[in-house]
Design a protein around this motif. Structure first.
Motif, mmCIF file in Angstrom:
data_model
loop_
_atom_site.group_PDB
_atom_site.id
_atom_site.type_symbol
_atom_site.label_atom_id
_atom_site.label_comp_id
_atom_site.label_asym_id
_atom_site.label_seq_id
_atom_site.Cartn_x
_atom_site.Cartn_y
_atom_site.Cartn_z
ATOM 1 N N ILE A 1 0.884 -1.363 -0.009
ATOM 2 C CA ILE A 1 0.044 -0.203 -0.015
ATOM 3 C C ILE A 1 0.972 1.333 -0.042
ATOM 4 C CG2 ILE A 1 -1.672 1.251 1.143
ATOM 5 C CD1 ILE A 1 -2.864 -1.436 2.259
ATOM 6 N N GLY A 2 2.183 1.187 0.866
ATOM 7 C CA GLY A 2 2.848 2.319 0.865
ATOM 8 C C GLY A 2 3.508 2.690 -0.755
ATOM 9 N N TYR A 3 3.751 1.612 -1.404
ATOM 10 C CA TYR A 3 4.212 1.640 -2.942
ATOM 11 C C TYR A 3 3.189 2.164 -3.613
ATOM 12 C CZ TYR A 3 6.429 0.844 -7.240
ATOM 13 O OH TYR A 3 7.036 0.695 -8.512
ATOM 14 N N ALA A 4 1.950 1.789 -3.336
ATOM 15 C CA ALA A 4 0.839 2.278 -4.246
ATOM 16 C C ALA A 4 0.610 3.800 -4.087
ATOM 17 C CB ALA A 4 -0.557 1.426 -3.833
ATOM 18 N N VAL A 5 0.745 4.245 -2.851
ATOM 19 C CA VAL A 5 0.776 5.745 -2.291
ATOM 20 C C VAL A 5 1.832 6.704 -3.209
ATOM 21 C CG1 VAL A 5 0.747 7.470 -0.595
ATOM 22 C CG2 VAL A 5 -0.612 5.350 -0.319
ATOM 23 N N GLN A 6 2.876 5.636 -3.030
ATOM 24 C CA GLN A 6 4.120 6.689 -3.916
ATOM 25 C C GLN A 6 3.678 6.929 -5.499
ATOM 26 O OE1 GLN A 6 7.408 4.398 -3.435
ATOM 27 N NE2 GLN A 6 7.573 5.079 -1.432
ATOM 28 N N GLU A 7 3.163 5.832 -5.878
ATOM 29 C CA GLU A 7 2.943 5.587 -7.565
ATOM 30 C C GLU A 7 1.747 6.567 -7.742
ATOM 31 O OE1 GLU A 7 4.718 4.378 -10.153
ATOM 32 O OE2 GLU A 7 6.073 3.978 -8.333
ATOM 33 N N ALA A 8 0.863 6.814 -6.886
ATOM 34 C CA ALA A 8 -0.399 7.667 -6.757
ATOM 35 C C ALA A 8 0.151 8.955 -6.820
ATOM 36 C CB ALA A 8 -1.387 7.267 -5.915
ATOM 37 N N LYS A 9 1.081 9.048 -5.983
ATOM 38 C CA LYS A 9 1.404 10.651 -5.656
ATOM 39 C C LYS A 9 2.188 11.215 -6.989
ATOM 40 C CE LYS A 9 1.414 11.145 -0.937
ATOM 41 N NZ LYS A 9 2.171 11.307 0.335
ATOM 42 N N LYS A 10 3.039 10.138 -7.754
ATOM 43 C CA LYS A 10 3.779 10.537 -8.849
ATOM 44 C C LYS A 10 2.907 10.822 -9.965
ATOM 45 C CE LYS A 10 7.560 7.377 -8.269
ATOM 46 N NZ LYS A 10 8.220 6.067 -8.659
ATOM 47 N N LEU A 11 1.534 10.543 -9.908
ATOM 48 C CA LEU A 11 0.598 10.645 -11.056
ATOM 49 C C LEU A 11 -0.311 12.027 -10.790
ATOM 50 C CD1 LEU A 11 -0.918 7.219 -11.605
ATOM 51 C CD2 LEU A 11 0.557 8.290 -13.031
ATOM 52 N N GLY A 12 -0.009 12.680 -9.582
ATOM 53 C CA GLY A 12 -0.661 13.723 -9.154
ATOM 54 C C GLY A 12 -2.030 13.597 -8.430
ATOM 55 N N GLY A 13 -2.113 12.173 -7.944
ATOM 56 C CA GLY A 13 -3.533 11.945 -7.293
ATOM 57 C C GLY A 13 -3.246 12.503 -5.696
ATOM 58 N N ASP A 14 -4.165 12.542 -5.020
ATOM 59 C CA ASP A 14 -4.296 12.816 -3.624
ATOM 60 C C ASP A 14 -5.243 11.894 -2.786
ATOM 61 O OD1 ASP A 14 -6.644 13.892 -4.544
ATOM 62 O OD2 ASP A 14 -6.285 16.018 -3.738
ATOM 63 N N GLY A 15 -5.385 10.616 -3.387
ATOM 64 C CA GLY A 15 -6.454 9.567 -2.794
ATOM 65 C C GLY A 15 -6.536 8.416 -3.654
ATOM 66 N N ILE A 16 -6.821 7.274 -2.768
ATOM 67 C CA ILE A 16 -7.028 5.928 -3.603
ATOM 68 C C ILE A 16 -8.383 5.348 -3.003
ATOM 69 C CG2 ILE A 16 -6.533 3.603 -4.034
ATOM 70 C CD1 ILE A 16 -3.632 4.493 -3.453
ATOM 71 N N ILE A 17 -9.340 5.269 -4.104
ATOM 72 C CA ILE A 17 -10.630 4.686 -3.585
ATOM 73 C C ILE A 17 -10.846 3.274 -4.051
ATOM 74 C CG2 ILE A 17 -11.750 7.128 -3.398
ATOM 75 C CD1 ILE A 17 -12.944 6.626 -6.259
ATOM 76 N N ARG A 18 -11.772 2.659 -3.371
ATOM 77 C CA ARG A 18 -12.064 1.336 -3.924
ATOM 78 C C ARG A 18 -10.713 0.465 -3.826
ATOM 79 N NH1 ARG A 18 -14.086 2.767 -9.567
ATOM 80 N NH2 ARG A 18 -15.786 4.274 -9.047
ATOM 81 N N LEU A 19 -9.922 0.522 -2.712
ATOM 82 C CA LEU A 19 -8.821 -0.063 -2.300
ATOM 83 C C LEU A 19 -9.217 -1.674 -1.988
ATOM 84 C CD1 LEU A 19 -5.515 0.362 -1.747
ATOM 85 C CD2 LEU A 19 -6.475 0.143 0.678
ATOM 86 N N ARG A 20 -8.538 -2.541 -2.657
ATOM 87 C CA ARG A 20 -8.697 -3.794 -2.552
ATOM 88 C C ARG A 20 -7.404 -4.338 -2.098
ATOM 89 N NH1 ARG A 20 -12.733 -2.238 -1.870
ATOM 90 N NH2 ARG A 20 -14.688 -2.784 -2.946
#
Length: 150
Positions: free
Chosen positions: A106-125
């Motif tokens: 999940i920490g790696y997913a957050v890093q990748e999301a921030k690289k894309l300019g995102g500030d959240g992840i929904i529907r996390l599984r």
């Protein structure tokens, strides 16, 4: 020889019914993933697809983390070379082992999301697959949708 085999069979017939298979011990364990601790207070992570604000979908996210050897960089080994002279060489050792887990995935997913300019992840599984032979997690998958607030 026949008498010996008959004796072993008779002893086994008396002993084996009294033997019970060893049962696994009872235990309980709780795994807690604190999303704010992983992502920080300014990044939203939710398993829901409904949030209380308008957002723009940035990307679908699919992260895999596999258990395996890790490269450990080691510096400082001095090698002699007739052509280049003495030099300090960087080499890698694979003696480290890292077991996949949901927190780091999940920490790696957050890093990748921030690289894309995102500030959240929904529907996390999350999905962790257990390797019964090695008695550890073989791999972890994290999926979700990267969003950005409007």
């Amino acid at each position: 020889m026949k008498k010996f085999i008959l004796l072993v069979a008779a002893v086994a017939a008396m002993v084996l019914p009294g033997c019970k298979p060893v049962e696994d011990m009872f235990f309980q364990e709780a795994f807690v993933l604190n999303y704010e601790e992983i992502a920080g207070p300014d990044f939203l992570i939710t398993e829901s697809d409904a949030v209380g604000f308008d957002y723009v979908g940035v990307a679908s996210l699919d992260v895999f983390e596999f258990t395996g050897a890790t490269k450990i960089e080691k510096k400082g080994r001095r090698e002699k070379d007739d052509v280049y002279g003495d030099q300090i060489v960087t080499y890698y050792d694979t003696s480290g082992k890292r077991v996949a887990n949901e927190r780091s995935a999940i920490g790696y997913a957050v890093q990748e999301a921030k690289k894309l300019g995102g500030d959240g992840i929904i529907r996390l599984r999350t999905k962790a697959v257990w390797n019964e032979e090695k008695r550890r997690v073989a791999w972890v998958e994290v999926t979700g949708m990267v969003i950005r607030r409007k």
